[in-house]
Design an enzyme around this catalytic site. Structure first.
Site: not given
Ligand code: SD4
Length: 342
Positions: A201, A229, A231-232, A252-253, A255
Site C-alpha cells: 500500500t 475482500r 480493506g480500508d 496503512t496496515g 485494513g
Molecule cells: C489493506 N490497508 O488492504 C491495506 C493493506 C496495507 O500496507 O496498508 N498494507 O488492508
C-alpha cells in the site's frame, strides 16, 4: 543542518544516503520555500520515490490533487514494490487493486477489486470527475476504465508475486505479516519469499502552495486475501479523508481494523478538536489498541496526517513504520514513526 544535494531520482539511492545518516535536498530550491508550503508525505520507504513524483508538480505551484495522483503512480508503475499489478494476488491467484483519491472540496473517487489496470488511482480520479458516483468495483470498475481508454494489462503475476504465491500455497494460511511493507528497499538475498520487496500500500497526503490539501491511497490489498475482500484503502473515511479546513489523514496496515473505527476520518475529527497531527494519529491508534485488546500485538496499523496549518505527523501501533516527507524546506527524509506497543 542537512546538506542540500541534488534531488535523487531513485528511492534506493535515497535510502542509501539516509542509511548514511543524511537527509536529502530537493532539486530546485523553490521560491515558495519561505511560505512553508508545499508539503507531501507518504507511507513506508516507497514514499521516498513517490514523493519525488509529487514534488515535480508541487514545486511548480501545481495542485495537490495532481501531485497525489502523480506521486502514487510512481509506486503503481514499479514492479519492484508490489503496489499495483506487481502485488501479491488473492488466494485464488488473482491480483485485485483498490485505490481512492480525495481533493480539497470533498470530491472523491474510488475503485475496488479492479483487475488488469496499471493505474487504479487514475481510474479513481476519473470516477470522481466523470461519473455521478464515488465508488466503482470489480467488473464495472474495469469496464469503466477500459471505456476511459485505460489499457487492459495481461492477467499475469510478477515473478516475485508468482514465487510468493507458490510458497503460500504450501500452507494456504492467511497470516498477514506485520510490517511486510518495510523491506522493499532493503531486500537481502536471504529474505524470505513474500517477506521481501512487498509493499502493498502507499498512501499520500499533500498540501500545495495555495494551501489546499488532497490525498490518495492505492494498494493490492493484503496478500492472499479471500477473493472479493476489500480493506480500508479504497474507502473514503477509512483509508483516506480530507477536510481542507482541518487536515488530511491516511492509513496503512490491517485494513479491517482501520475500517471498524473509521480510521482516517477519526484522525481528521481529532485534529478538528485541536489535536496535532501526531497526537491525533496516536489517539486513533490507541482506540484500535483498546478495541483489539491482546490481539493488537498481532497486527500493525499506522496513520499519517497533515493539518491545514501545514504540520505533519504519524503514529503506529507497532515498531517498524516509517513515512517519507518532502517539504518546502527542500528536504526529503524518511521519518521513523513513534509507536504504541513497546
Ligand atoms: C489493506 N490497508 O488492504 C491495506 C493493506 C496495507 O500496507 O496498508 N498494507 O488492508
Amino acid at each position: 543542518m542537512p546538506t542540500r544535494r541534488k534531488f535523487l531520482t531513485s528511492s534506493s539511492a535515497a535510502l542509501a544516503l539516509l542509511s548514511a545518516g543524511r537527509s536529502l535536498g530537493a532539486p530546485n530550491p523553490s521560491p515558495l520555500a519561505a511560505t512553508g508550503k508545499p508539503l507531501v508525505i507518504s507511507t513506508w520507504d516507497a514514499g521516498l520515490a513517490a514523493n519525488l513524483g509529487a514534488w515535480h508538480i508541487l514545486s511548480k505551484s501545481g495542485r495537490a490533487l495532481d501531485a497525489v495522483e502523480a506521486g502514487v503512480m510512481v509506486t503503481e508503475a514499479s514492479q519492484n514494490c508490489c503496489v499495483g499489478l506487481g502485488g501479491n494476488p488473492d488466494r485464488d491467484g488473482i491480483v485485485t487493486l483498490d485505490a481512492c483519491i480525495m481533493d480539497d472540496k470533498f470530491n472523491c473517487g474510488s475503485v475496488a477489486a479492479l483487475e488488469r489496470i496499471k493505474h487504479p488511482i487514475s481510474v479513481a480520479r476519473r470516477v470522481m470527475e466523470r461519473t455521478p458516483h464515488v465508488m466503482l468495483v470489480g467488473e464495472g470498475a474495469q469496464q469503466f476504465a477500459v471505456a476511459q481508454g485505460f489499457p487492459l494489462e495481461p492477467q499475469k503475476l510478477s515473478p516475485d508475486a508468482e514465487k510468493a504465491y507458490r510458497e503460500w500455497l504450501k500452507t494456504s494460511q492467511y497470516q498477514p505479516v506485520v510490517n511486510i511493507e518495510n523491506t522493499g528497499n532493503q531486500k537481502k538475498p536471504t529474505d524470505p519469499v513474500g517477506g521481501a520487496n512487498n509493499h502493498d500500500t502507499i498512501a499520500m497526503l499533500a498540501q500545495d502552495a495555495q494551501g489546499n490539501l488532497s490525498g490518495s491511497c492505492t494498494t493490492s490489498g493484503m496478500g492472499f486475501k479471500m477473493r472479493g475482500r476489500l480493506g480500508d484503502s479504497p474507502l473514503i473515511g477509512a483509508g483516506l479523508f480530507v477536510d481542507n479546513a482541518v487536515g488530511a489523514a491516511a492509513a496503512t496496515g490491517q485494513g479491517e481494523d482501520v475500517i471498524r473505527m473509521a480510521g482516517a476520518h477519526t484522525v481528521v475529527e481529532l485534529m478538528r478538536q485541536g489535536l496535532s497531527p501526531k497526537a491525533a494519529c496516536k489517539a486513533a491508534v490507541e482506540r484500535i489498541a483498546k478495541i483489539k485488546g491482546a490481539q493488537a500485538r498481532d497486527i500493525q496499523v499506522c496513520f499519517i496526517a497533515i493539518s491545514a496549518g501545514g504540520e505533519h505527523g504519524a503514529f503506529a501501533l507497532q515498531k517498524g513504520f516509517s513515512y517519507a516527507v518532502c517539504d518546502a524546506a527542500n528536504q526529503q527524509q524518511l521519518i521513523q514513526s513513534e509507536y504504541l506497543l513497546k
